[in-house]
Scaffold this active site. Sequence first.
Site, mmCIF file in Angstrom:
data_model
loop_
_atom_site.group_PDB
_atom_site.id
_atom_site.type_symbol
_atom_site.label_atom_id
_atom_site.label_comp_id
_atom_site.label_asym_id
_atom_site.label_seq_id
_atom_site.Cartn_x
_atom_site.Cartn_y
_atom_site.Cartn_z
ATOM 1 N N ASP A 205 -1.898 11.468 -6.659
ATOM 2 C CA ASP A 205 -1.799 12.806 -7.229
ATOM 3 C C ASP A 205 -2.125 12.816 -8.723
ATOM 4 O O ASP A 205 -1.606 11.990 -9.482
ATOM 5 C CB ASP A 205 -0.373 13.332 -7.006
ATOM 6 C CG ASP A 205 -0.167 14.727 -7.542
ATOM 7 O OD1 ASP A 205 -0.809 15.645 -7.010
ATOM 8 O OD2 ASP A 205 0.613 14.882 -8.490
ATOM 9 N N GLU A 264 -9.400 -2.587 4.122
ATOM 10 C CA GLU A 264 -9.667 -1.269 4.697
ATOM 11 C C GLU A 264 -8.733 -0.195 4.147
ATOM 12 O O GLU A 264 -8.863 0.978 4.497
ATOM 13 C CB GLU A 264 -9.519 -1.334 6.222
ATOM 14 C CG GLU A 264 -10.614 -2.128 6.914
ATOM 15 C CD GLU A 264 -11.887 -1.322 7.092
ATOM 16 O OE1 GLU A 264 -11.895 -0.391 7.902
ATOM 17 O OE2 GLU A 264 -12.884 -1.630 6.405
#
Length: 540
Positions: A205, A264
């Site tokens: 954020d 990943e």
Amino acid sequence: MHYDPVRTPWWHGAAIYQIYPRSFLDTNGDGIGDLPGITKKLDYVASLKVDGIWLSPFFTSPMLDFGYDVSDYRGVDPIFGSMDDFDALVARAHTLGLKVIIDQVYCHTSDLHPWFSASRGSTSGEMADWYVWADPRDDGSPPNNWQSVFSGPAWTWDSRRRQYYLHHFLKQQPTLNLHNPRVVDALVDVGTFWIKRGVDGFRLDALNLGMVDRRLRDNPPGPARSEASRPFDMQRHVYSMSQPEMIPLIERLAAELRSAAGEEFFTVAEVGGSDPHATMVDYTSGSKRLSSAYSFDFIGASAFDAAHIRSVVERWSGDPDAGYPGFAFSNHDCARVASRWRNLAAPKGRIERLLLLLQASLSGAIFIYQGEELGLPQVDIPFDRLVDPESIANYPNGSQRDGARTPMPWSAAGPHCGFSTGEPWLPLGDEHRRLAVATQDDDPDSILNLFRRVMQLRSSSPALLRGSIKFLPSPPDTLLLVRRTAGGAAAWCGVNFSDRSVAMSLPIEMAVPADVMIGGVRYEDGAWLIEPFSGALRAS
């Protein structure tokens, strides 16, 4: 962005569905959505043919900014359920083949967080420099001219320390000092905690607010007052965001998270600012930084502009070393795109459908906010029902976040559209009832079922998932023509957002019947004629 089925990570071309937990489904009748409600509806999410979910904050919080004011990074707030509920959600999502991405708020905490309580207690304590503190000027005023995003000065006086502390948002959201390596150590520990619980990625954020100028210099003036709706918009945020020291921090953070979770692991930064592209590239370029980044280029746009969309997308070169984009048309921080970009001359529901075609044709990862698949418009919340502090502070010119956060309409029946048996925390929209999931589920021509077809086409097309992108010549104010290619695979999308027909010499591959067609596209007098508010998507 070239297709390589062996070396390309799962998040290249992924479609991520954002869930706002307070408004998804309430299972205990308190009017607030919860984690068991999300788990209950994951089969629905899987039916959308998306690759994963992003959960907005569900952490322990006083909820002044509805979860983005975190008081315990490792806790589930009781209004959303328990840690067992979270573990059950992750397990069910993985069973359905859905990745789970959660928000991480690393720029600030709640003022109720134990770290801040310790920091404000003394100028020489162990955590004294965990937040951004500064002495007043000689006249007692704040140390500089910075303004908060939510309106008013970005500094609040604390009588215990006899200093000001920085807050980019509410005064109850003190800014962490990410120049301090011990703070970063603590945040890495937080990230590792959630990785061990099985999450597949983080949405970071407001990340470019994570560091500020060490000298706390004044920001220079920005746009003229007449062009700004709040004091924050009247400055150029040269010293209060996007500092160059963020790059080594990002590289360290990315390395630590991948070490804990594997290569990943997906990290996507939210990047604000008037011209965020350079920062997004900085945060994602090469192999040592974040996976992706997205900005408010589309989320903050108040109207559809074909030239703007093209310019934003074309700034990403496709070179893997130049960063990887994420694109979102809506999220919990702005009015819904179906209302922001609606053209009243269009047939009902047509613009919403064309936006689905357009988003599916874009390169990079794409983010879909809950309800976009239903074509939900913005809800007009009266002032006396507003709860969002930003919307209240800047009324009536605020971001209208409450109107985008209203509960999901699951059925047309009942007083609360299947969201809750109790009074919802925000009122549902009258127009949302006719767009409820159950109603659209049974209609093969609904926006919801169009969304499923388009996402299925995207997920099965190497060109749409990971191919290069090129915009073909077209009238810049009316039409977007997109060509995607990956090896021998190709995809084409043509979208006319204007109220007039456009005749074009199009590639034969764009010929109807397309895989998906909205409105009228036909061959006439040696040219393809794309009728008003029409579009087509085809993949080979």
